[in-house]
Enzyme design. Structure first.
Site, PDB file in Angstrom:
ATOM      1  N   TYR A  49       1.954   1.489 -18.552  1.00 10.93           N
ATOM      2  CA  TYR A  49       1.443   0.294 -17.875  1.00 10.93           C
ATOM      3  C   TYR A  49      -0.031   0.532 -17.536  1.00 10.93           C
ATOM      4  CZ  TYR A  49       6.240  -1.433 -17.343  1.00 10.93           C
ATOM      5  OH  TYR A  49       7.502  -1.898 -17.579  1.00 10.93           O
ATOM      6  N   GLU A  50      -0.850  -0.506 -17.632  1.00  9.00           N
ATOM      7  CA  GLU A  50      -2.298  -0.295 -17.518  1.00  9.00           C
ATOM      8  C   GLU A  50      -2.731   0.147 -16.121  1.00  9.00           C
ATOM      9  OE1 GLU A  50      -3.992  -3.955 -18.796  1.00  9.00           O
ATOM     10  OE2 GLU A  50      -3.564  -4.987 -16.927  1.00  9.00           O
ATOM     11  N   SER A  51      -1.842   0.056 -15.158  1.00  6.93           N
ATOM     12  CA  SER A  51      -2.162   0.566 -13.815  1.00  6.93           C
ATOM     13  C   SER A  51      -2.282   2.090 -13.819  1.00  6.93           C
ATOM     14  CB  SER A  51      -1.079   0.134 -12.833  1.00  6.93           C
ATOM     15  OG  SER A  51       0.198   0.511 -13.323  1.00  6.93           O
TER      16      SER A  51
END
Lengths: 233, 269
Positions: A49-51
């Site tokens: 996930y880009e987080s």
């Protein structure tokens, strides 16, 4: 078992994730599809996930890409600059999922504005990670509900390029690049070709080998329905 | 600057016309600090943030901002930011200038800012309509000849982040999703860190980073200062609030009434 249009989209996208694939996942249908793949035929797939969470294994589907459960269940948590520089730009991601408000026949996507940029009719959230995901992963999977508003002859704004779009999964069928543009290669059960053409704003080509999507199996549907989204009642 | 009340820190460090970044990638978003900026009536701010969400929607709707530098402006998992949209589409409560990037570009700009470099370099901004609408230039690698993108670094006047805790000397510790918290603080001329609590000694936590007191400006104790965002290990993300914000923010009057009751009438932290 009966199923919804969203469910067949998630199931069909999940089937295309190979075991061991490293997937850059956004929220919503892509997250559903990737988590379904991990719980069925692709237990070794890696959800990124880009987080900054790498190898997240959420029990419940997150509402946002930064829910705490993603960090708690991840193999590694990295900063956002590291995520984009070392991992995405570093060429370590196999599959990137993208959605959009508009797509054209070349797989170019618009998630920026409807109307003129300076005086938009609708200001959309913007590209986020999409521009570099679109050119930084090996294969781009697009998930988008089929309609003439979304499948357009000309984008209002080109947010990301379609060079690496390998498949577009819609609620009516599947489009894949053939001879330089997206053609219809699959129809979901009960959908006829006219419906897909009618819901497409360009003159949609039908591949010579259009086939019917295998209906979601009971096993796939049970696994899918066991994934609940946080915030659901 | 020692450990001070939030209202004092905002009064001293945030001025009208400043470039201000309240960062947080879903986690540790400094909502309480944003609310204090609103209460103190700051104007003409240039706001920087990768993922402007509810607190920037509130600041924009209350007229604090002149310009927004960002890469994704939405309510994650829910939809639009209606105050941001109203400002861009209708100029309410005033016009809002946009400088729009990709996440990769914003991340590079933060790293460059923290590194005291004038620009960040990345492989990106290739094709499409975004390059013509933002600040980006093409540069050639002096070693390989590869063409790359250069984005101007972020150097805010003030960087504001939330963290889990600090010790009595002002050393700050945070963990969980780290976002661009460190880069934002190091890139900024002045900084404010709100924390859940002050403890005597920072004990090790898996995955935690420490920002030494001598690079931190003001530290302010604000329990639940990230709510409705979250502080890993302290409280969860209030997903119900993010869902509820959609209806509250859709209507100008409902928005103003909510802000009057929950922000303007609230006691400063």
């Amino acid at each position: 078992m009966t199923y919804t249009a969203d469910e067949v989209m998630a199931v069909e996208a999940a089937r295309r994730i190979g075991d061991g694939a490293v997937c850059f996942v956004g929220i919503g249908l892509p997250s559903l599809a990737a988590n379904l793949a991990r719980r069925t035929h692709a237990p070794n797939s890696v959800l990124v996930y880009e987080s900054g969470t790498i190898g997240a294994k959420p029990y419940e589907l997150p509402l946002s890409i930064g829910d705490g459960e993603l960090a708690e269940t991840a193999d590694a948590v990295v900063t956002v600059p590291e995520m984009f520089a070392y991992w995405l730009q570093g060429g370590r991601i196999d599959v990137g999922f993208l959605g959009a408000a508009q797509i054209d026949r070349h797989g170019n996507l618009n998630s920026t504005v409807i109307g003129d940029y300076d005086r938009p009719a609708v200001r959309l959230p913007g590209g986020g990670g999409a521009p570099e995901i679109a050119l930084g992963v090996r294969d781009v999977f697009v998930m988008l509900r089929h309609s003439r508003r979304a499948f357009v002859e000309k984008l209002d704004f080109t947010t990301s390029l379609g060079d690496r779009v390998r498949v577009v999964v819609t609620d009516l069928g599947v489009l894949e690049p053939r001879d330089g543009e997206l053609a219809l290669t699959q129809l979901h059960p009960g959908v006829d070709p006219e419906q897909a053409c009618e819901a497409t704003g360009w003159d949609l080509r039908l591949a010579s080998d259009v086939r019917e999507t295998d209906p979601p199996s009971d096993e796939e549907l049970c696994a899918l329905r066991s994934l609940r989204t946080k915030g659901d009642a | 600057m020692p450990i001070v009340p939030l209202s004092d820190a905002i009064r001293e460090l945030v001025h009208d016309g400043d470039t201000v970044a309240l960062e947080g990638f879903t986690h540790l978003i400094p909502h309480a600090a944003g609310h204090e900026i609103i209460r103190q009536g700051r104007r003409d701010l240039t706001l920087i943030r990768m993922t402007p969400d509810v607190v920037y929607d509130q600041m924009i709707g209350m007229g604090c901002a002149r310009k927004l530098v960002f890469s994704w402006g939405g309510n994650p998992g829910v939809g639009s930011l209606h105050r941001l949209r109203d400002a861009v589409e209708n100029g309410w409560p005033g016009p809002l200038e946009l400088e729009e990037h990709s996440h990769a570009g914003m991340a590079a700009a933060w790293s460059a800012g923290a590194s005291n470099l004038p620009f960040g370099v990345l492989r990106g901004y290739e094709g499409g309509d975004l390059p013509a609408r933002t600040r980006v230039a093409r540069i050639t690698c002096p070693f390989t000849g590869e063409e790359l993108a250069a984005v101007p670094s972020h150097r805010p006047d003030v960087g504001i982040v939330h963290s889990q805790r600090a010790d009595r000397h002002g050393n700050v510790q945070l963990w969980g999703i780290l976002g661009v918290q460190k880069e934002c603080l190091l890139a900024s001329a002045r900084s404010i860190v709100t924390v859940e609590e002050i403890i005597d000694e920072l004990t090790p936590v898996a995955g935690a980073i420490v920002l030494p007191a001598w690079v931190v400006g003001a530290v302010c104790v604000v329990p639940r200062g990230a709510h409705p965002s979250y502080a890993h290990g302290y409280y969860d993300r209030d997903n119900d609030f993010y869902l509820a914000w959609d209806a509250i923010s859709r209507d100008r009057d409902a928005f103003r009434a909510w802000m009057d009751e929950h922000v303007l009438a609230a006691v400063p932290a």
